[in-house]
Design an enzyme around this catalytic site. Structure first.
Site, PDB file in Angstrom:
ATOM      1  N   SER A  57       0.820  -1.034  -0.451  1.00  0.00           N
ATOM      2  CA  SER A  57       0.290  -0.220   0.254  1.00  0.00           C
ATOM      3  C   SER A  57       0.586   1.131  -0.018  1.00  0.00           C
ATOM      4  O   SER A  57       1.759   1.328   0.891  1.00  0.00           O
ATOM      5  CB  SER A  57      -0.742  -0.080   1.263  1.00  0.00           C
ATOM      6  OG  SER A  57      -1.140   1.023   1.465  1.00  0.00           O
TER       7      SER A  57
ATOM      8  N   MET B   7      -9.336   7.869  -0.533  1.00  0.00           N
ATOM      9  CA  MET B   7      -9.842   8.343   0.410  1.00  0.00           C
ATOM     10  C   MET B   7     -10.364   9.609   0.115  1.00  0.00           C
ATOM     11  O   MET B   7     -10.533  10.831  -0.187  1.00  0.00           O
ATOM     12  CB  MET B   7      -9.418   8.514   1.754  1.00  0.00           C
ATOM     13  CG  MET B   7      -8.326   7.372   1.970  1.00  0.00           C
ATOM     14  SD  MET B   7      -7.016   7.219   3.171  1.00  0.00           S
ATOM     15  CE  MET B   7      -6.326   6.299   3.946  1.00  0.00           C
TER      16      MET B   7
ATOM     17  N   GLY C 264      -8.696   4.292   6.181  1.00  0.00           N
ATOM     18  CA  GLY C 264      -8.698   5.400   6.283  1.00  0.00           C
ATOM     19  C   GLY C 264      -7.062   5.902   7.215  1.00  0.00           C
ATOM     20  O   GLY C 264      -6.761   7.014   7.166  1.00  0.00           O
TER      21      GLY C 264
ATOM     22  N   GLY D  50      -2.995   5.003   7.799  1.00  0.00           N
ATOM     23  CA  GLY D  50      -1.976   3.835   8.330  1.00  0.00           C
ATOM     24  C   GLY D  50      -1.591   3.340   9.430  1.00  0.00           C
ATOM     25  O   GLY D  50      -1.675   4.170   9.771  1.00  0.00           O
ATOM     26  N   GLY D  51      -0.538   2.082   9.014  1.00  0.00           N
ATOM     27  CA  GLY D  51       0.136   1.818  10.817  1.00  0.00           C
ATOM     28  C   GLY D  51      -0.803   1.777  12.138  1.00  0.00           C
ATOM     29  O   GLY D  51      -0.557   2.044  13.284  1.00  0.00           O
TER      30      GLY D  51
ATOM     31  N   GLY E 148      -2.918  -3.429   9.043  1.00  0.00           N
ATOM     32  CA  GLY E 148      -1.835  -3.752  10.316  1.00  0.00           C
ATOM     33  C   GLY E 148      -1.119  -5.525   9.982  1.00  0.00           C
ATOM     34  O   GLY E 148      -0.419  -5.777  11.390  1.00  0.00           O
TER      35      GLY E 148
ATOM     36  N   GLY F  63       0.867  -1.867   4.151  1.00  0.00           N
ATOM     37  CA  GLY F  63       2.058  -0.159   3.848  1.00  0.00           C
ATOM     38  C   GLY F  63       3.362  -0.070   4.531  1.00  0.00           C
ATOM     39  O   GLY F  63       3.670  -0.679   4.333  1.00  0.00           O
TER      40      GLY F  63
HETATM   41  C1  DX5 Z   1      -6.278   1.644   5.561  1.00  0.00           C
HETATM   42  C2  DX5 Z   1      -5.501   1.071   4.393  1.00  0.00           C
HETATM   43  C3  DX5 Z   1      -4.462   0.764   3.481  1.00  0.00           C
HETATM   44  C4  DX5 Z   1      -3.520   1.130   5.142  1.00  0.00           C
HETATM   45  C5  DX5 Z   1      -2.736  -0.250   5.074  1.00  0.00           C
HETATM   46  O1  DX5 Z   1      -7.137   2.171   5.086  1.00  0.00           O
HETATM   47  O2  DX5 Z   1      -6.970   0.990   3.354  1.00  0.00           O
HETATM   48  O3  DX5 Z   1      -4.195   0.043   2.807  1.00  0.00           O
HETATM   49  O4  DX5 Z   1      -2.208   1.919   3.890  1.00  0.00           O
HETATM   50  O5  DX5 Z   1      -1.361   0.262   5.947  1.00  0.00           O
HETATM   51  P1  DX5 Z   1      -0.932  -0.535   7.409  1.00  0.00           P
HETATM   52  O6  DX5 Z   1       0.080  -1.856   6.242  1.00  0.00           O
HETATM   53  O7  DX5 Z   1       0.044   0.525   7.856  1.00  0.00           O
HETATM   54  O8  DX5 Z   1      -1.937  -1.136   8.064  1.00  0.00           O
END
Ligand code: DX5
Ligand code: ZN
Length: 216
Positions: free
Chosen positions: A7, A36, A141, A143-144, A176, A196
């Site tokens: 991602s 988004m 919505g 990352g991390g 996650g 991501g």
């Molecule tokens: C969150 C996104 C994900 C995000 C995942 O809403 O849909 O694709 O980038 O990020 P990680 O892997 O850091 O949880």
């Protein structure tokens, strides 16, 4: 087949092309693009301009995750600029079936996603219309975030539902995922893995190879 979908939400936007190439060259087959709208989810990310621009730097499969309300309006646009898979949220569509049909009509694979609180049974009426189900393992919505443990059971339940239907549908998991929980998620029945932070933070090629080793 298990597929890695890095991602780019976690990538450095100033080096987007290079970072996409780093993970693709190390073996990632998909690039996961989170769109988004600041309504369906609190934040804005990017849209058509960015997708069109990065389409020029890679042949990887573009896995476009639309976190936007009424996504049917944008389907044609994303298809025309190079999306290969378009995933919409069940909670965001006025007419889920019509939206999925539109994605197919535009020549893309259709994905349907549910947020952590949405019952997996709600997917059932649409199985015939999808190529992929996306189980969000965090609130969409951002990352991390930390993987919601209850997601593992939901992945298994969706995989069982698909097996019982006799249809060939991918199960994607997003949110996650890192090296420590990857095997558990694959074992539960996921075969498309979004990540991501665990791919784009640090050595991108090395992170990608480590993911792929576990996913074989
Ligand atoms: C969150 C996104 C994900 C995000 C995942 O809403 O849909 O694709 O980038 O990020 P990680 O892997 O850091 O949880
Ligand atoms: Zn996503």
């Amino acid at each position: 087949m298990n597929i890695l979908a890095p991602s780019i939400l976690a990538a450095d936007v100033t080096k987007l092309g290079d970072e996409i190439n780093a993970t693709a060259k190390a073996g990632a087959k998909y690039i996961h693009i989170d769109v988004m709208d600041g309504v369906f989810v609190p934040k804005l990310s990017y849209g058509q301009c960015v997708v069109e621009s990065i389409r020029k730097c890679t042949d990887a499969i573009f896995d476009v995750h639309l976190m936007i309300v009424d996504p049917i309006k944008c389907v044609e646009d994303f298809a025309s600029i190079g999306a290969d898979i378009i995933t919409v949220h069940l909670e965001a569509c006025e007419d889920v079936a019509a939206t999925l049909k539109k994605i197919k009509e535009c020549g893309c694979k259709a994905g349907l996603s549910i947020k952590p609180a949405t019952k997996v049974e709600e997917l059932k009426p649409y199985l015939e219309l999808v190529d992929m189900i996306l189980i969000m393992s965090v609130e969409p919505g951002l990352g991390g975030q930390k993987y919601i443990e209850a997601s593992t059971e939901r992945i298994s339940a969706v995989r069982e539902m698909i097996n019982a239907s006799g249809l060939n549908i991918d199960v994607e998991v997003d949110g996650g995922v890192y090296l420590g929980n990857l095997k558990m998620i694959i074992d539960a029945g996921a075969n498309v893995i979004v990540s991501g932070s665990a791919i784009f933070r640090g050595d991108i090629a090395d992170n990608t190879r480590k993911f792929l080793d576990i996913m074989q």
